[in-house]
Design a protein around this motif. Structure first.
Motif, short mmCIF file in Angstrom:
data_model
loop_
_atom_site.label_atom_id
_atom_site.label_comp_id
_atom_site.label_asym_id
_atom_site.label_seq_id
_atom_site.Cartn_x
_atom_site.Cartn_y
_atom_site.Cartn_z
N ALA A 164 61.73 7.79 43.15
CA ALA A 164 61.50 8.95 42.68
C ALA A 164 61.12 9.20 41.05
O ALA A 164 60.23 9.75 40.67
CB ALA A 164 62.76 9.86 43.05
N GLN A 165 62.02 8.43 40.15
CA GLN A 165 61.70 8.36 39.10
C GLN A 165 60.31 7.87 38.59
O GLN A 165 59.74 8.28 37.50
CB GLN A 165 62.66 7.67 38.12
N SER A 166 59.80 6.92 39.31
CA SER A 166 58.49 6.48 39.16
C SER A 166 57.31 7.38 39.34
O SER A 166 56.14 7.02 38.85
CB SER A 166 58.23 5.19 40.21
N ILE A 167 57.39 8.55 40.18
CA ILE A 167 56.45 9.33 40.29
C ILE A 167 56.59 10.82 39.75
O ILE A 167 55.95 11.84 39.93
CB ILE A 167 56.26 9.58 41.83
N ILE A 168 57.66 10.86 38.94
CA ILE A 168 58.31 12.21 38.76
C ILE A 168 57.10 12.66 37.58
O ILE A 168 56.95 14.00 37.57
CB ILE A 168 59.60 12.21 37.78
N HIS A 169 56.50 11.98 36.89
CA HIS A 169 55.50 12.76 35.90
C HIS A 169 54.03 12.67 36.64
O HIS A 169 53.01 12.92 35.65
CB HIS A 169 55.22 11.85 34.62
N LYS A 170 53.90 12.59 37.85
CA LYS A 170 52.80 12.56 38.47
C LYS A 170 51.83 11.49 38.11
O LYS A 170 50.56 11.95 37.74
CB LYS A 170 51.97 14.00 38.63
N PRO A 171 52.12 10.53 38.06
CA PRO A 171 51.23 9.30 37.31
C PRO A 171 49.98 9.03 38.39
O PRO A 171 50.11 9.12 39.53
CB PRO A 171 51.91 8.32 37.30
N LYS A 172 48.96 8.57 37.97
CA LYS A 172 47.68 8.32 38.72
C LYS A 172 48.20 6.97 39.71
O LYS A 172 47.81 6.71 40.76
CB LYS A 172 46.60 7.80 37.69
N LEU A 173 48.51 5.92 38.65
CA LEU A 173 48.89 4.81 39.12
C LEU A 173 50.41 4.26 39.27
O LEU A 173 50.95 4.68 38.24
CB LEU A 173 48.31 3.54 38.36
N VAL A 174 51.17 3.90 40.42
CA VAL A 174 52.33 3.59 40.55
C VAL A 174 52.55 2.06 40.81
O VAL A 174 52.11 1.46 41.74
CB VAL A 174 53.38 4.47 41.70
N VAL A 175 53.26 1.20 39.82
CA VAL A 175 53.27 -0.20 40.03
C VAL A 175 54.85 -0.28 40.54
O VAL A 175 55.75 0.14 39.73
CB VAL A 175 53.44 -0.62 38.55
N MET A 176 54.92 -1.11 41.53
CA MET A 176 56.21 -1.31 42.28
C MET A 176 56.40 -2.74 42.35
O MET A 176 55.81 -3.71 42.95
CB MET A 176 56.17 -0.82 43.54
#
Ligand code: ADP
Ligand code: ADP
Length: 223
Positions: A145-157
């Protein structure tokens, strides 16, 4: 281009941990970063997310040079580190607000963003619970949830399914697929079957170098 790295190289000590890593992600989807322990996955991901400075090479996120315009570039990146810095004495709500503030989101947009990611990640009903009282699977959802909160184009997991039990793994995979409908995901794992189940493309890294980069179908014909 969503992500481009040019000859990315890093030394912690006298030897190269990664060397000449060239990645190009032009299209959305889930891209796997596959490699054994110590191959260089975390090093690569930490540099792409701006938490480690490379020794050599360049990173462009959404065509923005990470070194030249770090704040602009970081708006386009979400990161789930392998050891997510979960402040366990906070509630989910408090933690997500804190993460949104760290991301320099506009104050008047934070509340709605927190509500939205809680819904998307299936944690809304636990929002006032302390993170330390959640199971590993739910903590992982908070991390996502914290990784997408700012609606990034790319999410690195970084190895997001590591250490989860089979049920939690199924749930995490489902959530990652849903997230990939709106964000491009760079997913690292040392488990081939995980990458095979989730990813359309795979970048394989060994000894700090890319040894394969193509579609999952091509990988399955090659390996
Ligand atoms: P992976 O994520 O694929 O397991 P890492 O990127 O963590 O690989 O590690 C790549 C190499 O760099 C390994 O040889 C590892 O021991 C080394 N390394 C990682 N972090 C550090 C560090 N902070 N200091 C020194 N060496 C490190
Ligand atoms: P991963 O393999 O996924 O990177 P590790 O267990 O290797 O996970 O690393 C955990 C932490 O230890 C990371 O912060 C990493 O940078 C650090 N680390 C890894 N290898 C070394 C090393 N040889 N020397 C110092 N720190 C290291």
């Amino acid at each position: 281009m969503i992500l481009k790295t040019e000859n990315l190289s890093h030394k912690y000590t006298s030897t190269w941990a990664i060397r000449d890593i060239n990645i190009e992600i032009a299209d959305p989807g889930i891209i796997g970063l596959l490699g054994s322990n110590g191959a260089g996955k975390s090093t690569t991901m930490n540099i792409i997310c701006g938490t480690l400075n490379q020794t050599e090479g360049n990173v462009y996120v959404n065509d923005i040079d990470l070194r030249k315009h770090p704040l602009e570039a970081k708006k386009q990146i979400g990161f789930l580190p392998q050891i997510a810095p979960l402040y366990t004495d906070l509630t989910i709500d408090e933690y997500l607000v804190y993460c949104a503030e760290l991301r320099l989101m506009e104050k008047n947009k934070i509340k709605a963003a927190v509500e939205e990611v809680k819904e998307r990640c299936g944690i809304a009903h636990f929002a006032s619970r302390l993170i330390k009282n959640l199971s590993g699977g739910y903590r992982q959802r908070v991390g996502i949830a914290q990784s997408i909160i700012h609606k990034p184009k790319l999410v690195v997991m970084d190895e997001p399914t590591n250490g989860l039990d089979p049920n939690q793994m199924i749930e995490a995979r489902k959530l990652i697929r849903e997230i990939a409908e709106e964000h491009t995901v760079l997913f690292s794992s040392h488990v081939l079957s995980e990458v095979n189940l989730l990813c359309r493309e795979v970048i394989m890294i060994e000894g700090g170098r890319i040894v394969f980069s193509d579609s999952m179908d091509a990988f399955n014909n090659y390996a």
